[in-house]
Design an enzyme around this catalytic site. Structure first.
Site, mmCIF file in Angstrom:
data_model
loop_
_atom_site.group_PDB
_atom_site.id
_atom_site.type_symbol
_atom_site.label_atom_id
_atom_site.label_comp_id
_atom_site.label_asym_id
_atom_site.label_seq_id
_atom_site.Cartn_x
_atom_site.Cartn_y
_atom_site.Cartn_z
ATOM 1 N N THR A 61 0.828 -1.202 0.000
ATOM 2 C CA THR A 61 0.000 0.000 0.000
ATOM 3 C C THR A 61 0.865 1.255 0.000
ATOM 4 O O THR A 61 2.098 1.183 -0.136
ATOM 5 C CB THR A 61 -1.038 -0.039 1.152
ATOM 6 O OG1 THR A 61 -1.951 1.039 0.964
ATOM 7 C CG2 THR A 61 -0.397 0.078 2.527
ATOM 8 N N LYS A 65 3.317 1.575 -3.827
ATOM 9 C CA LYS A 65 2.675 0.825 -4.914
ATOM 10 C C LYS A 65 3.408 0.923 -6.257
ATOM 11 O O LYS A 65 3.298 0.020 -7.082
ATOM 12 C CB LYS A 65 1.230 1.287 -5.078
ATOM 13 C CG LYS A 65 0.312 0.743 -3.999
ATOM 14 C CD LYS A 65 -1.101 1.205 -4.247
ATOM 15 C CE LYS A 65 -2.088 0.229 -3.666
ATOM 16 N NZ LYS A 65 -3.463 0.523 -4.054
ATOM 17 N N ASP A 101 -6.912 -4.205 -7.486
ATOM 18 C CA ASP A 101 -7.821 -3.077 -7.228
ATOM 19 C C ASP A 101 -8.909 -2.929 -8.297
ATOM 20 O O ASP A 101 -10.050 -2.575 -7.983
ATOM 21 C CB ASP A 101 -7.039 -1.758 -7.112
ATOM 22 C CG ASP A 101 -6.327 -1.623 -5.779
ATOM 23 O OD1 ASP A 101 -6.749 -2.292 -4.809
ATOM 24 O OD2 ASP A 101 -5.351 -0.856 -5.703
ATOM 25 N N ALA A 128 -8.064 11.937 -10.440
ATOM 26 C CA ALA A 128 -7.106 11.365 -11.397
ATOM 27 C C ALA A 128 -5.877 10.894 -10.625
ATOM 28 O O ALA A 128 -4.752 11.293 -10.914
ATOM 29 C CB ALA A 128 -6.745 12.395 -12.469
ATOM 30 N N GLY A 129 -6.109 10.042 -9.633
ATOM 31 C CA GLY A 129 -5.023 9.506 -8.812
ATOM 32 C C GLY A 129 -4.847 8.015 -9.073
ATOM 33 O O GLY A 129 -5.325 7.487 -10.075
ATOM 34 N N GLY A 130 -4.189 7.349 -8.139
ATOM 35 C CA GLY A 130 -3.917 5.921 -8.291
ATOM 36 C C GLY A 130 -5.193 5.098 -8.358
ATOM 37 O O GLY A 130 -5.314 4.169 -9.169
ATOM 38 N N ALA A 131 -6.162 5.436 -7.521
ATOM 39 C CA ALA A 131 -7.417 4.676 -7.504
ATOM 40 C C ALA A 131 -8.170 4.854 -8.816
ATOM 41 O O ALA A 131 -8.863 3.936 -9.278
ATOM 42 C CB ALA A 131 -8.281 5.138 -6.335
HETATM 43 P P1 ATR Z 1 -5.015 7.945 -4.700
HETATM 44 O O1 ATR Z 1 -3.689 7.464 -5.173
HETATM 45 O O2 ATR Z 1 -5.419 7.478 -3.361
HETATM 46 O O3 ATR Z 1 -6.110 7.809 -5.696
HETATM 47 P P2 ATR Z 1 -4.111 10.669 -4.930
HETATM 48 O O4 ATR Z 1 -3.189 10.294 -5.998
HETATM 49 O O5 ATR Z 1 -3.579 11.384 -3.761
HETATM 50 O O6 ATR Z 1 -4.900 9.468 -4.331
HETATM 51 O O7 ATR Z 1 -5.309 11.479 -5.605
HETATM 52 C C1 ATR Z 1 -6.179 12.183 -4.889
HETATM 53 C C2 ATR Z 1 -7.200 12.768 -5.839
HETATM 54 O O8 ATR Z 1 -8.012 13.640 -5.069
HETATM 55 C C3 ATR Z 1 -6.592 13.608 -6.961
HETATM 56 O O9 ATR Z 1 -7.388 13.478 -8.104
HETATM 57 C C4 ATR Z 1 -6.667 15.015 -6.377
HETATM 58 O O10 ATR Z 1 -6.720 16.032 -7.347
HETATM 59 P P3 ATR Z 1 -5.375 16.742 -7.888
HETATM 60 O O11 ATR Z 1 -4.858 15.883 -8.983
HETATM 61 O O12 ATR Z 1 -5.825 18.065 -8.341
HETATM 62 O O13 ATR Z 1 -4.445 16.819 -6.699
HETATM 63 C C5 ATR Z 1 -7.981 14.945 -5.647
HETATM 64 N N1 ATR Z 1 -8.065 15.971 -4.624
HETATM 65 C C6 ATR Z 1 -7.436 15.999 -3.440
HETATM 66 N N2 ATR Z 1 -7.751 17.106 -2.739
HETATM 67 C C7 ATR Z 1 -8.598 17.837 -3.524
HETATM 68 C C8 ATR Z 1 -9.301 19.083 -3.386
HETATM 69 N N3 ATR Z 1 -9.184 19.815 -2.271
HETATM 70 N N4 ATR Z 1 -10.086 19.479 -4.404
HETATM 71 C C9 ATR Z 1 -10.225 18.746 -5.534
HETATM 72 N N5 ATR Z 1 -9.591 17.563 -5.724
HETATM 73 C C10 ATR Z 1 -8.797 17.098 -4.739
#
Ligand code: ATR
Length: 284
Positions: A61, A65, A101, A128-131
Protein backbone atom coordinates in the site's frame (compact mmCIF):
# COMPACT_ATOMS: atom_id res chain seq x y z
CA UNK A 1 2.23 -22.22 7.76
CA UNK A 2 1.61 -19.62 5.07
CA UNK A 3 2.74 -16.13 5.87
CA UNK A 4 1.28 -13.10 4.14
CA UNK A 5 0.83 -9.47 5.11
CA UNK A 6 0.84 -5.82 4.23
CA UNK A 7 3.77 -3.52 3.52
CA UNK A 8 3.12 0.21 3.76
CA UNK A 9 3.73 3.34 5.76
CA UNK A 10 1.73 3.66 7.92
CA UNK A 11 -0.11 0.32 8.19
CA UNK A 12 -1.22 0.11 11.83
CA UNK A 13 -4.73 1.33 10.87
CA UNK A 14 -5.23 -1.42 8.29
CA UNK A 15 -8.42 -3.48 8.11
CA UNK A 16 -6.72 -6.12 5.94
CA UNK A 17 -5.64 -8.41 8.84
CA UNK A 18 -9.28 -8.68 9.96
CA UNK A 19 -10.33 -9.69 6.44
CA UNK A 20 -7.58 -12.24 5.78
CA UNK A 21 -7.71 -13.74 9.27
CA UNK A 22 -11.46 -14.23 8.92
CA UNK A 23 -10.94 -16.18 5.69
CA UNK A 24 -7.93 -18.14 6.92
CA UNK A 25 -10.00 -19.39 9.82
CA UNK A 26 -13.05 -20.07 7.65
CA UNK A 27 -11.09 -22.05 5.05
CA UNK A 28 -8.78 -23.65 7.63
CA UNK A 29 -5.58 -22.25 6.27
CA UNK A 30 -2.85 -22.29 8.82
CA UNK A 31 -1.10 -18.97 8.52
CA UNK A 32 -0.78 -15.37 9.53
CA UNK A 33 -1.34 -11.96 7.93
CA UNK A 34 1.13 -9.50 9.41
CA UNK A 35 1.67 -5.77 9.16
CA UNK A 36 5.11 -4.62 8.05
CA UNK A 37 5.56 -0.91 8.77
CA UNK A 38 8.07 0.15 6.15
CA UNK A 39 9.28 3.70 5.56
CA UNK A 40 10.40 4.30 1.96
CA UNK A 41 14.11 3.96 2.75
CA UNK A 42 13.52 0.43 4.08
CA UNK A 43 11.44 -0.98 1.26
CA UNK A 44 14.29 -2.91 -0.33
CA UNK A 45 15.22 -4.58 2.99
CA UNK A 46 11.60 -5.46 3.73
CA UNK A 47 11.20 -7.16 0.35
CA UNK A 48 14.44 -9.07 0.93
CA UNK A 49 13.11 -10.07 4.35
CA UNK A 50 9.88 -11.30 2.71
CA UNK A 51 11.91 -13.43 0.31
CA UNK A 52 13.89 -14.97 3.20
CA UNK A 53 10.68 -15.68 5.11
CA UNK A 54 9.20 -17.41 2.08
CA UNK A 55 5.88 -15.56 2.25
CA UNK A 56 3.08 -16.78 -0.02
CA UNK A 57 2.62 -13.15 -0.92
CA UNK A 58 2.10 -9.67 0.46
CA UNK A 59 -0.10 -6.66 -0.15
CA UNK A 60 1.50 -3.33 -0.93
CA UNK A 61 0.00 0.00 0.00
CA UNK A 62 0.85 3.69 0.12
CA UNK A 63 3.51 4.93 -0.52
CA UNK A 64 5.09 1.88 -2.17
CA UNK A 65 2.68 0.83 -4.91
CA UNK A 66 4.90 2.13 -7.71
CA UNK A 67 8.35 2.08 -6.13
CA UNK A 68 8.13 -1.60 -5.25
CA UNK A 69 8.31 -2.57 -8.93
CA UNK A 70 12.11 -2.32 -9.05
CA UNK A 71 12.46 -5.04 -6.37
CA UNK A 72 10.22 -7.57 -8.14
CA UNK A 73 10.91 -10.28 -10.73
CA UNK A 74 7.99 -9.39 -12.98
CA UNK A 75 4.55 -7.87 -13.28
CA UNK A 76 1.28 -9.36 -14.46
CA UNK A 77 -1.01 -7.71 -16.99
CA UNK A 78 -3.18 -5.88 -14.43
CA UNK A 79 -0.21 -4.38 -12.58
CA UNK A 80 1.31 -3.30 -15.86
CA UNK A 81 -1.85 -1.65 -17.12
CA UNK A 82 -2.69 0.06 -13.83
CA UNK A 83 0.94 1.06 -13.39
CA UNK A 84 1.05 0.02 -9.75
CA UNK A 85 1.26 -3.09 -7.57
CA UNK A 86 -1.03 -3.81 -4.64
CA UNK A 87 -0.32 -7.55 -4.33
CA UNK A 88 2.83 -9.63 -4.70
CA UNK A 89 2.60 -13.33 -5.39
CA UNK A 90 5.51 -15.60 -4.53
CA UNK A 91 5.55 -17.91 -7.55
CA UNK A 92 8.16 -20.59 -6.83
CA UNK A 93 10.55 -18.04 -5.42
CA UNK A 94 9.82 -15.34 -8.02
CA UNK A 95 8.07 -12.25 -6.72
CA UNK A 96 5.41 -11.27 -9.26
CA UNK A 97 3.62 -7.93 -8.89
CA UNK A 98 -0.12 -7.94 -9.43
CA UNK A 99 -2.94 -5.49 -8.88
CA UNK A 100 -6.33 -6.58 -7.59
CA UNK A 101 -7.82 -3.08 -7.23
CA UNK A 102 -9.56 -3.05 -10.62
CA UNK A 103 -11.12 -6.42 -9.80
CA UNK A 104 -12.15 -5.12 -6.37
CA UNK A 105 -13.64 -1.98 -7.83
CA UNK A 106 -15.72 -3.79 -10.46
CA UNK A 107 -16.79 -6.66 -8.20
CA UNK A 108 -18.12 -4.16 -5.68
CA UNK A 109 -20.23 -2.45 -8.37
CA UNK A 110 -21.41 -5.77 -9.79
CA UNK A 111 -22.60 -6.87 -6.38
CA UNK A 112 -24.93 -3.86 -6.22
CA UNK A 113 -26.75 -4.28 -9.54
CA UNK A 114 -27.41 -7.49 -11.42
CA UNK A 115 -26.46 -5.98 -14.79
CA UNK A 116 -23.93 -3.16 -14.93
CA UNK A 117 -24.12 -2.74 -18.72
CA UNK A 118 -26.83 -0.06 -18.84
CA UNK A 119 -24.79 2.01 -16.41
CA UNK A 120 -21.65 1.98 -18.55
CA UNK A 121 -23.07 4.31 -21.20
CA UNK A 122 -21.50 7.42 -19.75
CA UNK A 123 -19.20 7.18 -16.77
CA UNK A 124 -17.98 10.30 -14.97
CA UNK A 125 -15.00 9.85 -12.65
CA UNK A 126 -13.98 12.58 -10.22
CA UNK A 127 -10.23 12.47 -9.59
CA UNK A 128 -7.11 11.36 -11.40
CA UNK A 129 -5.02 9.51 -8.81
CA UNK A 130 -3.92 5.92 -8.29
CA UNK A 131 -7.42 4.68 -7.50
CA UNK A 132 -8.69 6.28 -10.70
CA UNK A 133 -6.27 4.24 -12.80
CA UNK A 134 -7.58 0.99 -11.29
CA UNK A 135 -11.17 2.13 -11.86
CA UNK A 136 -10.50 2.94 -15.52
CA UNK A 137 -8.80 -0.42 -16.18
CA UNK A 138 -11.66 -2.27 -14.50
CA UNK A 139 -14.31 -0.34 -16.43
CA UNK A 140 -12.54 -0.76 -19.77
CA UNK A 141 -12.19 -4.50 -19.13
CA UNK A 142 -15.97 -4.84 -18.88
CA UNK A 143 -16.55 -2.77 -22.00
CA UNK A 144 -17.05 0.79 -20.82
CA UNK A 145 -16.45 2.97 -23.89
CA UNK A 146 -17.33 6.42 -22.63
CA UNK A 147 -15.44 7.61 -19.56
CA UNK A 148 -14.85 11.25 -18.60
CA UNK A 149 -12.27 12.24 -15.98
CA UNK A 150 -12.86 15.43 -14.04
CA UNK A 151 -9.99 16.58 -11.87
CA UNK A 152 -8.92 19.71 -10.00
CA UNK A 153 -5.52 19.65 -11.70
CA UNK A 154 -6.50 19.56 -15.33
CA UNK A 155 -3.04 18.59 -16.60
CA UNK A 156 -3.14 15.35 -14.56
CA UNK A 157 -6.56 14.43 -15.94
CA UNK A 158 -5.46 15.30 -19.47
CA UNK A 159 -2.38 13.09 -19.25
CA UNK A 160 -4.28 10.17 -17.74
CA UNK A 161 -7.09 10.55 -20.26
CA UNK A 162 -4.61 10.42 -23.14
CA UNK A 163 -2.91 7.36 -21.64
CA UNK A 164 -6.14 5.38 -21.33
CA UNK A 165 -7.95 6.83 -24.34
CA UNK A 166 -10.75 8.43 -22.31
CA UNK A 167 -12.11 12.00 -22.09
CA UNK A 168 -11.48 14.71 -19.54
CA UNK A 169 -13.27 17.85 -18.43
CA UNK A 170 -12.25 20.81 -16.28
CA UNK A 171 -13.08 20.68 -12.56
CA UNK A 172 -15.32 23.70 -13.08
CA UNK A 173 -17.56 21.57 -15.33
CA UNK A 174 -18.06 18.81 -12.77
CA UNK A 175 -21.76 19.56 -12.41
CA UNK A 176 -22.71 20.09 -16.05
CA UNK A 177 -20.98 16.85 -17.18
CA UNK A 178 -23.45 14.96 -14.99
CA UNK A 179 -26.32 15.77 -17.36
CA UNK A 180 -26.46 12.44 -19.16
CA UNK A 181 -24.18 10.39 -16.89
CA UNK A 182 -25.17 6.83 -16.02
CA UNK A 183 -22.47 6.21 -13.42
CA UNK A 184 -20.76 8.78 -11.20
CA UNK A 185 -17.67 7.75 -9.23
CA UNK A 186 -15.73 9.76 -6.68
CA UNK A 187 -12.09 8.63 -6.54
CA UNK A 188 -10.80 11.80 -4.87
CA UNK A 189 -10.10 12.02 -1.17
CA UNK A 190 -12.78 14.71 -0.81
CA UNK A 191 -15.41 13.76 1.72
CA UNK A 192 -13.07 11.46 3.62
CA UNK A 193 -12.83 11.95 7.39
CA UNK A 194 -10.37 14.78 8.02
CA UNK A 195 -10.38 15.98 4.39
CA UNK A 196 -12.32 18.83 2.80
CA UNK A 197 -15.84 18.01 1.70
CA UNK A 198 -16.79 17.38 -1.91
CA UNK A 199 -18.64 20.46 -3.13
CA UNK A 200 -20.91 18.98 -5.75
CA UNK A 201 -24.50 19.71 -6.63
CA UNK A 202 -25.79 16.52 -8.26
CA UNK A 203 -29.11 17.92 -9.41
CA UNK A 204 -28.08 17.58 -13.06
CA UNK A 205 -27.53 13.85 -12.63
CA UNK A 206 -30.29 11.52 -13.88
CA UNK A 207 -31.90 9.75 -10.93
CA UNK A 208 -31.44 6.40 -12.68
CA UNK A 209 -27.64 6.76 -12.45
CA UNK A 210 -25.49 4.86 -9.96
CA UNK A 211 -23.43 6.95 -7.57
CA UNK A 212 -20.33 5.27 -6.19
CA UNK A 213 -17.93 6.75 -3.65
CA UNK A 214 -14.75 4.77 -3.13
CA UNK A 215 -14.28 6.55 0.20
CA UNK A 216 -15.29 4.25 3.09
CA UNK A 217 -14.42 6.46 6.06
CA UNK A 218 -17.09 7.62 6.59
CA UNK A 219 -19.11 4.85 4.97
CA UNK A 220 -21.98 7.20 4.17
CA UNK A 221 -20.34 10.21 2.55
CA UNK A 222 -22.41 13.32 1.93
CA UNK A 223 -22.29 12.50 -1.80
CA UNK A 224 -23.93 9.12 -1.13
CA UNK A 225 -26.44 10.64 1.27
CA UNK A 226 -27.50 13.29 -1.26
CA UNK A 227 -27.71 10.70 -4.02
CA UNK A 228 -29.77 8.24 -1.97
CA UNK A 229 -32.17 11.01 -1.01
CA UNK A 230 -33.01 11.70 -4.64
CA UNK A 231 -33.38 8.03 -5.47
CA UNK A 232 -30.06 7.15 -7.12
CA UNK A 233 -28.59 3.70 -6.49
CA UNK A 234 -25.61 4.23 -4.19
CA UNK A 235 -22.53 2.06 -3.67
CA UNK A 236 -20.11 2.68 -0.82
CA UNK A 237 -16.38 2.02 -0.91
CA UNK A 238 -15.98 -0.75 1.67
CA UNK A 239 -16.73 -3.45 -0.90
CA UNK A 240 -13.73 -2.45 -3.00
CA UNK A 241 -11.49 -3.15 -0.01
CA UNK A 242 -13.14 -6.54 0.56
CA UNK A 243 -13.07 -7.62 -3.07
CA UNK A 244 -9.48 -6.58 -3.77
CA UNK A 245 -8.60 -8.75 -0.76
CA UNK A 246 -10.71 -11.59 -2.16
CA UNK A 247 -8.59 -11.72 -5.31
CA UNK A 248 -5.31 -11.48 -3.38
CA UNK A 249 -6.44 -14.35 -1.14
CA UNK A 250 -7.21 -16.44 -4.22
CA UNK A 251 -3.80 -15.70 -5.74
CA UNK A 252 -2.02 -16.76 -2.54
CA UNK A 253 -4.14 -19.67 -1.31
CA UNK A 254 -5.92 -20.98 -4.40
CA UNK A 255 -9.40 -20.47 -2.90
CA UNK A 256 -11.79 -17.70 -3.92
CA UNK A 257 -13.19 -16.77 -0.49
CA UNK A 258 -16.71 -15.51 0.00
CA UNK A 259 -17.42 -11.85 0.73
CA UNK A 260 -20.28 -12.27 3.18
CA UNK A 261 -22.44 -9.87 5.16
CA UNK A 262 -20.85 -11.34 8.27
CA UNK A 263 -17.39 -10.35 7.01
CA UNK A 264 -18.62 -6.88 6.20
CA UNK A 265 -20.00 -6.51 9.75
CA UNK A 266 -16.74 -7.73 11.29
CA UNK A 267 -14.72 -5.27 9.23
CA UNK A 268 -17.09 -2.42 10.06
CA UNK A 269 -16.78 -3.19 13.78
CA UNK A 270 -13.00 -3.22 13.44
CA UNK A 271 -13.15 0.06 11.56
CA UNK A 272 -15.14 1.63 14.40
CA UNK A 273 -12.70 0.27 16.95
CA UNK A 274 -9.84 1.86 15.02
CA UNK A 275 -11.68 5.12 14.49
CA UNK A 276 -9.47 6.89 17.03
CA UNK A 277 -6.44 6.26 14.83
CA UNK A 278 -5.69 7.69 11.40
CA UNK A 279 -7.38 5.63 8.73
CA UNK A 280 -6.71 5.50 5.01
CA UNK A 281 -10.39 5.89 4.17
CA UNK A 282 -10.21 4.51 0.65
CA UNK A 283 -8.49 1.75 -1.24
CA UNK A 284 -5.56 3.32 -3.02
P1 ATR B 1 -5.02 7.95 -4.70
O1 ATR B 1 -3.69 7.46 -5.17
O2 ATR B 1 -5.42 7.48 -3.36
O3 ATR B 1 -6.11 7.81 -5.70
P2 ATR B 1 -4.11 10.67 -4.93
O4 ATR B 1 -3.19 10.29 -6.00
O5 ATR B 1 -3.58 11.38 -3.76
O6 ATR B 1 -4.90 9.47 -4.33
O7 ATR B 1 -5.31 11.48 -5.61
C1 ATR B 1 -6.18 12.18 -4.89
C2 ATR B 1 -7.20 12.77 -5.84
O8 ATR B 1 -8.01 13.64 -5.07
C3 ATR B 1 -6.59 13.61 -6.96
O9 ATR B 1 -7.39 13.48 -8.10
C4 ATR B 1 -6.67 15.01 -6.38
O10 ATR B 1 -6.72 16.03 -7.35
P3 ATR B 1 -5.37 16.74 -7.89
O11 ATR B 1 -4.86 15.88 -8.98
O12 ATR B 1 -5.83 18.07 -8.34
O13 ATR B 1 -4.44 16.82 -6.70
C5 ATR B 1 -7.98 14.95 -5.65
N1 ATR B 1 -8.06 15.97 -4.62
C6 ATR B 1 -7.44 16.00 -3.44
N2 ATR B 1 -7.75 17.11 -2.74
C7 ATR B 1 -8.60 17.84 -3.52
C8 ATR B 1 -9.30 19.08 -3.39
N3 ATR B 1 -9.18 19.81 -2.27
N4 ATR B 1 -10.09 19.48 -4.40
C9 ATR B 1 -10.22 18.75 -5.53
N5 ATR B 1 -9.59 17.56 -5.72
C10 ATR B 1 -8.80 17.10 -4.74
Amino acid sequence: MSLSGLIGFPVSHSLSPAIHEYWMEKYQIEGAYKLFTTPPARLRQTILHMRKKGVVGVNITVPHKQNVVEYLDGLDDQAMRIGAVNTILNKNGKFIGSNTDAYGFISNLQRSVSDLNPYLKKVVILGAGGATRAAIVGLQDIGSMHITLVNRTEATAKEMAAHFGVNFAPWGDRETVLNDASLLINTTSLGMTGKPSLELDINHLPTVAIVHDIVYAPLQTSLLRDAAQRGNIVVDGLGMLLFQAQKAFELWHGILPEVTDELRSIVLAKKDALSETIQPGKTA
